[in-house]
Design an enzyme around this catalytic site. Structure first.
Site, PDB file in Angstrom:
ATOM      1  N   HIS A  63       0.804  -1.223   0.000  1.00 51.13           N
ATOM      2  CA  HIS A  63       0.000   0.000   0.000  1.00 51.13           C
ATOM      3  C   HIS A  63       0.833   1.268   0.000  1.00 51.13           C
ATOM      4  O   HIS A  63       0.428   2.280  -0.563  1.00 51.13           O
ATOM      5  CB  HIS A  63      -1.011  -0.027   1.148  1.00 51.13           C
TER       6      HIS A  63
ATOM      7  N   ARG B 215     -15.342   2.267  -1.064  1.00 52.49           N
ATOM      8  CA  ARG B 215     -15.110   0.944  -0.487  1.00 52.49           C
ATOM      9  C   ARG B 215     -15.107   1.063   1.031  1.00 52.49           C
ATOM     10  O   ARG B 215     -14.487   1.973   1.585  1.00 52.49           O
ATOM     11  CB  ARG B 215     -13.773   0.377  -0.967  1.00 52.49           C
TER      12      ARG B 215
ATOM     13  N   GLU C 247     -11.356 -10.493  -4.825  1.00 50.62           N
ATOM     14  CA  GLU C 247      -9.909 -10.455  -4.615  1.00 50.62           C
ATOM     15  C   GLU C 247      -9.404 -11.659  -3.823  1.00 50.62           C
ATOM     16  O   GLU C 247      -8.229 -11.742  -3.493  1.00 50.62           O
ATOM     17  CB  GLU C 247      -9.505  -9.141  -3.931  1.00 50.62           C
TER      18      GLU C 247
ATOM     19  N   ASN D 162      -4.537  -6.868  -6.953  1.00 49.32           N
ATOM     20  CA  ASN D 162      -3.376  -6.869  -6.046  1.00 49.32           C
ATOM     21  C   ASN D 162      -3.501  -8.015  -5.051  1.00 49.32           C
ATOM     22  O   ASN D 162      -2.574  -8.790  -4.850  1.00 49.32           O
ATOM     23  CB  ASN D 162      -3.294  -5.560  -5.258  1.00 49.32           C
ATOM     24  N   ASP D 163      -4.682  -8.081  -4.429  1.00 48.47           N
ATOM     25  CA  ASP D 163      -4.885  -9.164  -3.475  1.00 48.47           C
ATOM     26  C   ASP D 163      -5.149 -10.485  -4.193  1.00 48.47           C
ATOM     27  O   ASP D 163      -4.705 -11.532  -3.734  1.00 48.47           O
ATOM     28  CB  ASP D 163      -6.062  -8.835  -2.542  1.00 48.47           C
TER      29      ASP D 163
ATOM     30  N   ARG E 225       1.996  -9.954  -0.620  1.00 44.80           N
ATOM     31  CA  ARG E 225       2.302  -8.871  -1.566  1.00 44.80           C
ATOM     32  C   ARG E 225       3.337  -7.879  -1.037  1.00 44.80           C
ATOM     33  O   ARG E 225       3.868  -7.072  -1.787  1.00 44.80           O
ATOM     34  CB  ARG E 225       1.006  -8.144  -1.976  1.00 44.80           C
TER      35      ARG E 225
ATOM     36  N   CYS F 267     -10.015  -2.965 -10.549  1.00 41.26           N
ATOM     37  CA  CYS F 267      -9.510  -1.779  -9.859  1.00 41.26           C
ATOM     38  C   CYS F 267      -8.143  -1.993  -9.221  1.00 41.26           C
ATOM     39  O   CYS F 267      -7.600  -1.096  -8.592  1.00 41.26           O
ATOM     40  CB  CYS F 267     -10.502  -1.288  -8.811  1.00 41.26           C
TER      41      CYS F 267
HETATM   42  C1  PEP Z   1      -6.664  -4.893  -4.723  1.00 37.53           C
HETATM   43  O1  PEP Z   1      -6.453  -5.737  -3.840  1.00 37.53           O
HETATM   44  O2  PEP Z   1      -6.373  -5.074  -5.919  1.00 37.53           O
HETATM   45  C2  PEP Z   1      -7.265  -3.596  -4.393  1.00 37.53           C
HETATM   46  C3  PEP Z   1      -7.663  -2.755  -5.312  1.00 37.53           C
HETATM   47  O3  PEP Z   1      -7.354  -3.266  -3.080  1.00 37.53           O
HETATM   48  P1  PEP Z   1      -6.123  -2.856  -2.140  1.00 37.53           P
HETATM   49  O4  PEP Z   1      -4.911  -2.660  -3.011  1.00 37.53           O
HETATM   50  O5  PEP Z   1      -6.508  -1.610  -1.440  1.00 37.53           O
HETATM   51  O6  PEP Z   1      -5.997  -4.041  -1.238  1.00 37.53           O
HETATM   52 MG    MG Z   2      -7.421  -5.494  -1.945  1.00 32.03          MG
END
Ligand code: PEP
Ligand code: MG
Length: 588
Positions: A199, A343, A442, A465-466, A476, A513
């Site tokens: 993040h 979210r 995710e 991402n997740d 990650r 996203c």
């Molecule tokens: C993701 O996991 O791809 C996502 C958009 O949420 P975050 O990166 O905030 O976990």
């Molecule tokens: Mg996420």
């Protein structure tokens, strides 16, 4: 700046926020304050108490200054937090007990103050009431400030000028530290830990600060004030850059800026592929501070508002009113014909709030995170939901639930949303009765039940991402295994394809996203797989638009078909790279 006289060496990490920067290193070590403990001579007791009182007074001045600064920036919620911290200093119990302890034990002020505050922190942490529990965080924060003043150390986050135009080198940065550095206008961020979807990296990207993460040994190899050149695109860090390196970067920067100009010139054209098919680009934001970049990128809809911002900045669970103010200001910046997806709280994982509601865990990404936390602490969840619901009269607001892994979680969350609605009705507060509710996809479990989940919600949003980390069981944020965090893996791509198919057959939209949406290699593939929209960091939008405008639906469909039948990650990577290189030279 002149080239360095010392020998150049280069570190290679993961480039996660583009841009070239050069400056002096500031090695930022986040160690806990080490507390001395020693006996005092009788004759020193009074002066020790005076030293303690002076540290308290200095802390009071600092907090007053911070609160005034926040008010000057019209940031009332943060000003109120510093006001609350001032109240801790005014508490005669904390201060009086410390002075008494210095007298009775004849032990130095740091030790006595720490023992007193530790008792209060423990007391508040043990209370049932969520808000009282969080007072522990206030006391901890103030205690750290007083201790630093006693020890003669400055707060690492304060004194913005100390960091201005410096290259920050840290073992690891939390999202709130990254935010604090933005305020100091640092030149670049380098960390030993992390990868491009941690993040702090996402935040650096959205703040437009060049960043390289996963350097492993940067804090060991880079010394305070070293001359450093950072290439945030390629993930290269040159320490003591030579004349040759500086010359070559001058040329690279020129080439990159020519391309940027071309991309910027085309940014205002309609979002249509070369064969006239519309595509949709949306923006990911974390708060109102991102709205300037959002507007500059000519984006209309917010595809993902990560609502954790206010929780991380204030390091607490803010009450409904404070959240409402924060969300309302953003919602009112979006014309009502456009939509904004907020979210709900995705805390946990690498996003911490100090305090006892989120104790440290062995596997935080697999632990007490996001919807799991919210369904346990329903009052905190409802505070946020009421705040979001109230903003729905100011714009086209939708609710997105993070980290969903079962139908039961969606059903439970919808029940809490209904409770929040009834509470507002009984207060005669208006809101959109038909507010849309979506699910993040995710977690692999959600992909496996995507067809059934699609019947429960109004839209999907794929968090790549997740999804990548959970699909491949690769943390990650862990740089030791970052080579295994491979979004070209067919399991990730097929999970995305399956989710989009399930959404299409249920006739609900499916946005992507995660960071892949703003990745030049993946964006054409996601369009070919049928994503309804790509929601990304606004800074990536012009480049992705340029790419999609210079391709045809026929080509991206063909690409998607070939990739989906390919089981080899490296050959998938090659296909995507060849495709993108035919439109835009990404690696320069
Ligand atoms: C993701 O996991 O791809 C996502 C958009 O949420 P975050 O990166 O905030 O976990
Ligand atoms: Mg996420």
């Amino acid at each position: 700046m002149e080239p360095s006289q010392k020998t150049e060496f280069c570190l290679r990490g993961i480039g996660c926020a583009p841009g070239v920067a050069r400056g002096k290193a500031f090695v930022f070590l986040q160690r806990d304050v080490e507390l001395p403990c020693y006996k005092l001579d009788d004759s020193l007791i009074d002066s020790e108490i005076a030293r303690f009182d002076a540290a308290v007074e200095k802390t009071r001045e600092q907090l007053n200054l911070l609160s005034a600064e926040m008010r000057a920036r019209a940031n009332e919620p943060e000003a109120e937090i510093f006001d609350a911290h001032l109240l801790v200093l005014d508490d005669p119990a904390v201060i009086g007990e410390t002075e008494k302890a210095i007298k009775s034990t004849r032990i130095n002020a740091e030790h006595c103050f720490n023992s007193v505050t530790a008792r209060y922190i423990e007391f508040f942490s043990g209370l049932e009431d969520a808000y009282l529990k969080e007072r522990a965080a206030d006391i901890r924060d103030v205690a750290q400030r007083v201790l630093r003043n006693l020890l003669g150390k400055t707060q690492q986050h304060e004194g913005p000028d100390r960091f201005a135009e410096r290259i920050i080198v840290a073992e690891e940065l939390t999202p709130s530290e990254t935010l604090a550095f933005e305020k100091s206008s640092v030149s670049a961020l380098l960390t030993d830990a992390g990868n491009h979807t941690s993040h702090a990296a996402i935040m650096a990207r959205s703040l437009g600060i060049p960043a390289v993460v996963g350097l492993r040994i940067a804090t060991l190899r880079i010394a305070q004030d070293d001359d450093v050149l950072v290439d945030g695109e390629k993930g290269l860090v040159y320490i003591n850059p030579s004349e040759r390196t500086l010359d070559s970067y001058a040329r690279i920067s020129l080439r990159r800026s020519r391309l940027e100009i071309r991309i910027a010139e085309e940014n205002v054209k309609p979002d249509l592929t070369a064969d006239g098919t519309p595509f949709k680009i949306e923006g990911n934001i974390s708060g109102k501070e991102d709205m300037e970049k959002f507007r500059q990128a000519h984006i209309d809809d917010v595809g993902l508002f990560r609502s954790e911002g206010i929780f991380l900045r204030t390091d607490r669970f803010p009450p409904e009113e404070m959240q409402y103010e924060e969300y309302r200001q953003v919602v009112e910046m979006i014309p009502p014909r456009n939509s904004i997806i907020i979210r709900t709280l995705d805390i946990g994982g690498d996003k911490h709030i100090s305090g006892s509601l989120l104790p440290p865990e062995d596997n935080p990404f697999m632990g007490f995170r996001a919807i799991r936390f919210c369904l346990e602490f329903k009052d905190i969840f409802k505070d946020q939901l009421r705040a979001i619901l109230r903003t729905s009269v100011n714009g086209n607001v939708k609710i997105l639930l993070p980290m969903i892994s079962s139908i039961a979680e969606v059903v439970a969350a919808k029940e809490v949303i209904e409770d929040a609605k009834s509470e507002l009705r009984s207060r005669n507060v208006p809101f959109d009765e038909d507010i849309q509710i979506g699910s993040m996809i995710e977690v692999p479990a959600a992909v496996a039940i995507a067809e059934e989940l699609a019947d429960e919600v109004d839209f999907f949003s794929i968090g790549t991402n997740d999804l990548t980390q959970y699909m491949l069981a690769v943390d990650r944020g862990n740089e030791k295994i970052s080579h295994l965090y491979d979004s070209y893996h067919p399991s990730v791509i097929r999970a995305i394809a399956r989710t989009i198919r399930a959404a299409k057959s249920a006739e609900i939209p499916c946005t992507v996203c995660g960071e892949l949406a703003g990745d030049p290699c993946f964006a054409p593939l996601l369009l070919g797989l049928g994503a309804s929209a790509l929601s990304m960091n606004p800074a990536s939008a012009p480049r992705i638009r340029y790419i999609l405008r210079h391709t045809t639906m026929q080509d991206v469909n063909k690409l998607a078909h070939a990739v989906i039948h390919d089981a080899n990650p490296r050959s998938i990577q090659e296909r995507l790279t060849i495709f993108i290189n035919s439109i835009l030279p990404v690696e320069m």
